[in-house]
Structure formats: C-alpha cells, structure tokens
Design a protein around this motif. Structure first.
Motif, PDB file in Angstrom:
ATOM      1  N   TYR A 147       0.743  -1.241   0.010  1.00  0.00           N
ATOM      2  CA  TYR A 147       0.096  -0.143  -0.010  1.00  0.00           C
ATOM      3  C   TYR A 147       0.965   1.305  -0.058  1.00  0.00           C
ATOM      4  CZ  TYR A 147      -4.276  -2.770   0.597  1.00  0.00           C
ATOM      5  OH  TYR A 147      -5.357  -3.610   0.552  1.00  0.00           O
ATOM      6  N   ALA A 148       2.114   1.182  -0.258  1.00  0.00           N
ATOM      7  CA  ALA A 148       2.838   2.496  -0.373  1.00  0.00           C
ATOM      8  C   ALA A 148       2.367   3.469  -1.453  1.00  0.00           C
ATOM      9  CB  ALA A 148       4.198   1.999  -0.522  1.00  0.00           C
ATOM     10  N   HIS A 149       1.536   2.903  -2.478  1.00  0.00           N
ATOM     11  CA  HIS A 149       1.072   3.802  -3.196  1.00  0.00           C
ATOM     12  C   HIS A 149      -0.188   4.529  -2.669  1.00  0.00           C
ATOM     13  CE1 HIS A 149      -1.389   0.223  -3.693  1.00  0.00           C
ATOM     14  NE2 HIS A 149      -2.381   0.942  -4.679  1.00  0.00           N
ATOM     15  N   ARG A 150      -0.507   3.979  -1.516  1.00  0.00           N
ATOM     16  CA  ARG A 150      -1.917   4.579  -1.087  1.00  0.00           C
ATOM     17  C   ARG A 150      -1.876   5.447   0.398  1.00  0.00           C
ATOM     18  NH1 ARG A 150      -4.214   5.289  -4.774  1.00  0.00           N
ATOM     19  NH2 ARG A 150      -5.539   3.855  -6.050  1.00  0.00           N
ATOM     20  N   HIS A 158      13.921  -0.988   8.295  1.00  0.00           N
ATOM     21  CA  HIS A 158      12.777  -2.153   8.282  1.00  0.00           C
ATOM     22  C   HIS A 158      12.253  -2.381   6.851  1.00  0.00           C
ATOM     23  CE1 HIS A 158      13.141  -0.883  12.580  1.00  0.00           C
ATOM     24  NE2 HIS A 158      12.504  -1.896  12.707  1.00  0.00           N
ATOM     25  N   ASP A 159      13.422  -2.390   5.782  1.00  0.00           N
ATOM     26  CA  ASP A 159      13.257  -2.799   4.588  1.00  0.00           C
ATOM     27  C   ASP A 159      12.128  -2.078   3.803  1.00  0.00           C
ATOM     28  OD1 ASP A 159      15.217  -4.568   5.018  1.00  0.00           O
ATOM     29  OD2 ASP A 159      13.912  -6.061   6.016  1.00  0.00           O
ATOM     30  N   VAL A 160      11.846  -0.921   4.116  1.00  0.00           N
ATOM     31  CA  VAL A 160      11.130  -0.145   3.085  1.00  0.00           C
ATOM     32  C   VAL A 160      11.604   0.338   2.205  1.00  0.00           C
ATOM     33  CG1 VAL A 160       9.506   1.862   2.745  1.00  0.00           C
ATOM     34  CG2 VAL A 160       9.293   0.163   4.886  1.00  0.00           C
ATOM     35  N   ALA A 161      11.339   0.063   0.872  1.00  0.00           N
ATOM     36  CA  ALA A 161      11.924   0.462  -0.418  1.00  0.00           C
ATOM     37  C   ALA A 161      12.128   1.889  -0.550  1.00  0.00           C
ATOM     38  CB  ALA A 161      11.483  -0.365  -1.683  1.00  0.00           C
ATOM     39  N   GLY A 162      13.496   2.305  -1.376  1.00  0.00           N
ATOM     40  CA  GLY A 162      13.451   3.698  -1.539  1.00  0.00           C
ATOM     41  C   GLY A 162      12.157   3.948  -2.471  1.00  0.00           C
ATOM     42  N   ALA A 163      11.823   3.282  -3.374  1.00  0.00           N
ATOM     43  CA  ALA A 163      10.678   3.579  -4.301  1.00  0.00           C
ATOM     44  C   ALA A 163       9.512   3.652  -3.447  1.00  0.00           C
ATOM     45  CB  ALA A 163      10.745   2.440  -5.248  1.00  0.00           C
ATOM     46  N   ASP A 164       9.318   3.199  -2.458  1.00  0.00           N
ATOM     47  CA  ASP A 164       8.063   3.148  -1.676  1.00  0.00           C
ATOM     48  C   ASP A 164       8.221   4.357  -1.048  1.00  0.00           C
ATOM     49  OD1 ASP A 164       7.171   0.837  -2.485  1.00  0.00           O
ATOM     50  OD2 ASP A 164       7.494  -0.248  -0.573  1.00  0.00           O
ATOM     51  N   ILE A 165       9.244   4.944  -0.307  1.00  0.00           N
ATOM     52  CA  ILE A 165       9.455   6.282   0.263  1.00  0.00           C
ATOM     53  C   ILE A 165       9.205   7.440  -0.626  1.00  0.00           C
ATOM     54  CG2 ILE A 165      11.349   8.036   1.375  1.00  0.00           C
ATOM     55  CD1 ILE A 165      12.140   5.101   2.705  1.00  0.00           C
ATOM     56  N   ALA A 176       7.342   7.110  -3.143  1.00  0.00           N
ATOM     57  CA  ALA A 176       5.775   7.037  -3.617  1.00  0.00           C
ATOM     58  C   ALA A 176       4.994   7.818  -2.595  1.00  0.00           C
ATOM     59  CB  ALA A 176       5.363   5.606  -3.552  1.00  0.00           C
ATOM     60  N   MET A 177       5.488   7.693  -1.177  1.00  0.00           N
ATOM     61  CA  MET A 177       4.744   8.468  -0.150  1.00  0.00           C
ATOM     62  C   MET A 177       5.113   9.724   0.032  1.00  0.00           C
ATOM     63  SD  MET A 177       4.730   5.441   2.850  1.00  0.00           S
ATOM     64  CE  MET A 177       6.409   5.049   2.776  1.00  0.00           C
ATOM     65  N   LEU A 178       6.090  10.222  -0.241  1.00  0.00           N
ATOM     66  CA  LEU A 178       6.654  11.663  -0.209  1.00  0.00           C
ATOM     67  C   LEU A 178       6.479  12.438  -1.393  1.00  0.00           C
ATOM     68  CD1 LEU A 178       9.562  11.331   2.150  1.00  0.00           C
ATOM     69  CD2 LEU A 178       7.446  12.618   2.713  1.00  0.00           C
ATOM     70  N   VAL A 179       6.566  11.908  -2.763  1.00  0.00           N
ATOM     71  CA  VAL A 179       6.778  12.640  -3.911  1.00  0.00           C
ATOM     72  C   VAL A 179       5.593  12.248  -4.975  1.00  0.00           C
ATOM     73  CG1 VAL A 179       8.131  13.114  -5.844  1.00  0.00           C
ATOM     74  CG2 VAL A 179       9.029  12.593  -3.586  1.00  0.00           C
ATOM     75  N   ALA A 180       5.274  10.827  -5.516  1.00  0.00           N
ATOM     76  CA  ALA A 180       4.504  10.565  -6.461  1.00  0.00           C
ATOM     77  C   ALA A 180       2.973  10.680  -5.945  1.00  0.00           C
ATOM     78  CB  ALA A 180       4.763   9.160  -6.904  1.00  0.00           C
ATOM     79  N   PRO A 240       1.792  12.440  -3.339  1.00  0.00           N
ATOM     80  CA  PRO A 240       1.196  14.052  -2.896  1.00  0.00           C
ATOM     81  C   PRO A 240       1.290  14.493  -4.557  1.00  0.00           C
ATOM     82  CG  PRO A 240       2.981  13.379  -1.646  1.00  0.00           C
ATOM     83  CD  PRO A 240       2.816  12.088  -2.411  1.00  0.00           C
ATOM     84  N   ALA A 241       1.954  14.331  -5.605  1.00  0.00           N
ATOM     85  CA  ALA A 241       1.933  14.963  -6.670  1.00  0.00           C
ATOM     86  C   ALA A 241       0.463  14.377  -7.418  1.00  0.00           C
ATOM     87  CB  ALA A 241       3.072  14.696  -7.786  1.00  0.00           C
ATOM     88  N   ARG A 242       0.176  13.175  -7.428  1.00  0.00           N
ATOM     89  CA  ARG A 242      -0.947  12.698  -7.930  1.00  0.00           C
ATOM     90  C   ARG A 242      -2.490  13.317  -7.207  1.00  0.00           C
ATOM     91  NH1 ARG A 242      -0.733   7.219  -5.931  1.00  0.00           N
ATOM     92  NH2 ARG A 242      -2.323   7.657  -4.473  1.00  0.00           N
ATOM     93  N   ILE A 243      -2.339  13.349  -5.919  1.00  0.00           N
ATOM     94  CA  ILE A 243      -3.286  14.047  -5.389  1.00  0.00           C
ATOM     95  C   ILE A 243      -3.443  15.415  -5.488  1.00  0.00           C
ATOM     96  CG2 ILE A 243      -4.138  14.394  -3.113  1.00  0.00           C
ATOM     97  CD1 ILE A 243      -2.639  11.582  -2.176  1.00  0.00           C
ATOM     98  N   LEU A 244      -2.613  16.176  -5.509  1.00  0.00           N
ATOM     99  CA  LEU A 244      -2.527  17.685  -5.449  1.00  0.00           C
ATOM    100  C   LEU A 244      -2.748  17.985  -7.106  1.00  0.00           C
ATOM    101  CD1 LEU A 244       0.091  18.571  -3.112  1.00  0.00           C
ATOM    102  CD2 LEU A 244      -1.999  18.757  -2.736  1.00  0.00           C
TER     103      LEU A 244
END
Ligand SMILES: [Zn+2]
Length: 319
Positions: free
Chosen positions: A254-257, A298-305, A307-311, A313-317
């Motif tokens: 759910y990183a994309h959410r 704790h093994d959260v991928a850079g791509a997931d981070i 997603a949560m901080l960049v992609a 927010p950009a998609r929502i805003l």
C-alpha cells in the motif's frame, strides 16, 4: 483521465514535477481567531511569531522537504495574509494553503441559518479566485469527522467540501478523522454519493489506527489515500507504533496509498503553555530525521518512500 494541473501555492502555481518531497498535513499556526483578537497576550508579538515561523520553515528544504500543505481552515484561525508574509521569506519551500471548515459537531454560527450553498460558494471562491485579496488560491479542501461521527453539521460540511471538489474539477480533499471511530465507510458513502474522485482524497490521521491495518487496507482499497500524518504526536500512538504501521502497510503493497506528515505547527493556542512540552519529536523535521531512517532499516524500499513523499502527493494535488 484529466490532465494534471499546476498546484496552487502561497507563491503562485507550481508544476507537479516541481513539488519534490511533500508533507501533506501540517500547519503554520493554529489559533482561535476571536479569542486571540481579544486576548493576544499569550500569542505576543506578531513580528516575532512570523520570524519564528520563517526560521523553522527554512530548515525544511535542507532536510529534503520542498513542499508542505498547510491544512489550516475556518475554525483553526486561518490567516492567508500572514502565510503570504511568511512564504515570501521562505522561497525554497512551497506552501499549499487550504479551504474548508474544521468542526467536530455543529457548523459555525455564521453558516447555520444561511443557504446550504453558501459554504460551497466560499470554498469555490478560495480555489478559483483566491483568498481575500492575497491572490493566493487554495489548493486543498479540508473538513473533519471526529469522535461524534457524521453529525448533522459535520455531514453538511463534508457535503459542501465534496460539492466544491466537484465544482472545481477535483480539488483534493483531506479529512481529519478519529481513527478509533472507524468512520471511513460512512465518509466514503457520502463522498461517492456526491461524485467525488476518491483518488484525490486523503483519509487524515489514519496513522493513529495502529491496531487496525485491516481497516486501513479496506479504506485504501476504495482508492483513497491514507494520511500517516501525525508523526510526533505520541499521545495517540508512539513513534514505533506509527512507523511499524507504515512498514506493515508497505509490506502489504500500500505504499502507493499513503502520505506522510506530522500535523505540527509553530504555535497552537488549544492547549496552554507547557502542555505539549512532552512531545519532543513533534516538529517539521521528524519524518526526515527519524522516520525515514527507521523505514529504511525495516526494509521499506526507496521507491516506496518516494511514492509516499513525492509521487502520491503529486498525484493527489495535481490530478
Ligand atoms: Zn491538522
């Protein structure tokens, strides 16, 4: 699929690609406006408060944060002229401002006896024409559904926010929620009935639901985004509980959410002097300095981070 539109900030429109890392739920000041205008002694000197905010917000870009959404609305002492003054002194940081009403129960007296459309008209004006004479357009809608759930007044605001979203072609919405109350399904039912695009909605304070990942997964499956947005408010959940919940939701895909934030501010008059002194990590840099390293460990991928901080927010805003 609608084309993405520029995001309105306190210094004008910014393309989605220029938002960088975004904290999706913060405040600069949270004030009780008519109390402050009559009893201003605790607030003190306006210039000193502004200078303090400028100093604290200037620390964000060097911590990797390029944008914050200040979700301060009516009922929280919103003052966009003051935000404009601050934003002009922090040019490296985008500040997206919001419109809406913050109430846990009844609508403010101003709106009580007026036509139901009045609220929506006010929100739409803030989004399309700008707030007062500042020239700053609101980039997000905000309302609250707290412990009492969808009272008559709360539902009226939620519907007004939803209608402003539809009338303006999908302005994003963030909703303060009381995670333990699990009002998500009732909120989603209203939003769907009003024709809201759930991909532009943040279910705020979802990170408080530390014992309910299944509830959050069900909510994310509707297409909305979970606000893991109170890092540092240990009163509801500890750092480890909040972080572990994000780890678990990433593990479930759910990183994309999810989006991240602190729900912090430079000054809030709701608690009295000293009452929040135990919240040592409740500041704008906690996610950057403490949460992200923990997630990586704790093994959260850079791509997931990202997603949560960049992609996300950009998609929502920007849509
Ligand atoms: Zn907030």
């Amino acid at each position: 699929m609608a084309q993405s539109s520029p995001v309105q900030t306190a210094r004008g429109p910014v393309e989605a690609a220029g938002l960088g890392r975004v904290l999706m739920h913060e405040h600069v000041f949270v004030l009780t406006a008519d109390v402050q205008s009559n009893y201003p002694s605790e607030w003190g000197d306006e210039d000193e408060r502004v200078a303090d905010a400028v100093r604290r917000l200037r620390e964000l870009p060097s911590a990797g944060i390029s944008t914050i959404v200040d979700v301060t609305v009516i009922g929280q002492g919103r003052n966009i002229a003051r935000i404009k003054r601050i934003a002009e002194q922090v040019p490296e940081l985008n500040i997206v401002v919001a419109t809406g009403i913050y109430t846990f129960d009844a609508v403010p007296m101003f709106f009580w006896q007026r036509a139901r459309e009045t609220m929506t008209e006010f929100f739409v004006r803030d989004i399309t024409e700008g707030v007062t004479d500042t020239g700053i357009k609101a980039g997000m809608l905000k309302c609250a559904v707290d412990e009492k759930g969808l009272t008559e007044g709360v539902e009226r605001v939620l519907r007004a926010v939803a209608r402003a979203h539809v009338a303006t072609g999908g302005t994003p919405i963030t909703i303060h929620t009381h995670a333990a109350g699990k009002h998500g399904p009732a909120i989603v039912a209203v939003l769907k009935a009003e024709g809201v695009d759930l991909s532009r909605v943040v279910l705020g304070h979802s990170g408080d639901a530390v014992r309910d990942p299944d509830y959050l997964a069900a909510m994310a499956d509707t297409g909305l985004t979970l606000g893991m947005d109170r890092f540092g408010i240990d009163h509801f959940a500890t750092f480890t509980e909040r972080s572990d919940l994000v780890v678990e939701m990433c593990r479930r895909g759910y990183a994309h959410r999810m989006v991240l934030a602190h729900d912090t501010c430079c000054y809030i008059d709701w608690f009295g002097p000293g009452r929040l002194d135990d919240l040592k990590d409740w500041h704008y840099l906690h996610v950057s300095q403490d949460v992200l390293p923990y997630l990586r460990e704790h093994d959260v991928a850079g791509a997931d981070i990202d997603a949560m901080l960049v992609a996300n927010p950009a998609r929502i805003l920007a849509g």
